[in-house]
Design an enzyme around this catalytic site. Structure first.
Site, PDB file in Angstrom:
ATOM      1  N   ASN A  41      -0.374   8.581   5.890  1.00  0.00           N
ATOM      2  CA  ASN A  41      -1.567   8.703   5.063  1.00  0.00           C
ATOM      3  C   ASN A  41      -2.055  10.153   5.086  1.00  0.00           C
ATOM      4  OD1 ASN A  41      -2.247   7.992   7.782  1.00  0.00           O
ATOM      5  ND2 ASN A  41      -4.287   7.335   7.176  1.00  0.00           N
ATOM      6  N   CYS A  52      -2.073   6.641   0.776  1.00  0.00           N
ATOM      7  CA  CYS A  52      -1.607   5.797   1.883  1.00  0.00           C
ATOM      8  C   CYS A  52      -0.193   6.210   2.287  1.00  0.00           C
ATOM      9  CB  CYS A  52      -1.571   4.331   1.470  1.00  0.00           C
ATOM     10  SG  CYS A  52      -3.160   3.641   0.978  1.00  0.00           S
ATOM     11  N   GLU A  54       2.430   4.318   2.675  1.00  0.00           N
ATOM     12  CA  GLU A  54       3.466   3.656   1.880  1.00  0.00           C
ATOM     13  C   GLU A  54       3.723   4.416   0.581  1.00  0.00           C
ATOM     14  OE1 GLU A  54       0.700   2.423   3.201  1.00  0.00           O
ATOM     15  OE2 GLU A  54       0.867   0.263   3.597  1.00  0.00           O
ATOM     16  N   CYS A  88      -0.934  -0.057  -2.913  1.00  0.00           N
ATOM     17  CA  CYS A  88       0.444   0.177  -2.463  1.00  0.00           C
ATOM     18  C   CYS A  88       1.345  -0.984  -2.863  1.00  0.00           C
ATOM     19  CB  CYS A  88       0.484   0.387  -0.958  1.00  0.00           C
ATOM     20  SG  CYS A  88      -0.193   1.980  -0.456  1.00  0.00           S
TER      21      CYS A  88
HETATM   22 ZN    ZN Z   1      -2.166   1.549   0.496  1.00  0.00          ZN
END
Ligand code: ZN
Length: 132
Positions: A41, A52, A54, A88
């Site tokens: 992140n 984020c 991901e 995400c």
């Molecule tokens: Zn996220």
């Protein structure tokens, strides 16, 4: 889930830039050819500009020319494994809803889901057909 992928996510967590939430997250996205892209992140004083883990992993992989993915590992500061946020989930679903997601909590617990279980009825490119 290979230990190497989990270790890559844990290593990425150590690089998280999270001065506002102090919630560090790392991710490791595995492509169909076995290449692993880490993500963490990256926060910003303008909170809406935060990314984020991901999504940073996903964007890195796409920039490098990959669009087919097998698995993603996520490691966070939370005691128990956490699921990816809705944003995400949506971004990952763009490249396939059968993605395997494994999340590792700080206490070592591990949970695995398939993306289509976390985001049923995902909005995808097929929803755009006929609407152009
Ligand atoms: Zn996220």
């Amino acid at each position: 889930m290979s230990d190497a992928l989990i270790q890559a996510a844990q290593a990425a967590r150590a690089r998280a830039y999270a001065p506002y939430s102090n919630f560090h997250v790392g991710a490791a996205l595995e492509t169909d050819d076995g290449t692993v892209f880490p993500g963490c992140n990256v926060e910003n004083a303008s909170y809406g500009a935060c990314f984020c883990a991901e999504r940073t992993a996903l964007v890195s992989a796409v920039v490098a020319g990959h669009q087919r993915f097998r698995r993603i590992a996520i490691a966070s500061d939370a005691a128990e494994p956490v699921a990816p946020c809705g944003l995400c989930r949506q971004m990952l679903a763009e490249f396939g809803t059968e993605l395997e997601i494994v999340s590792i909590g700080a206490r070592g617990g591990q949970v695995t889901w398939r993306l289509d279980a976390l985001l049923p009825h995902a909005f995808t490119r097929k929803d755009l057909r006929g609407n152009a």
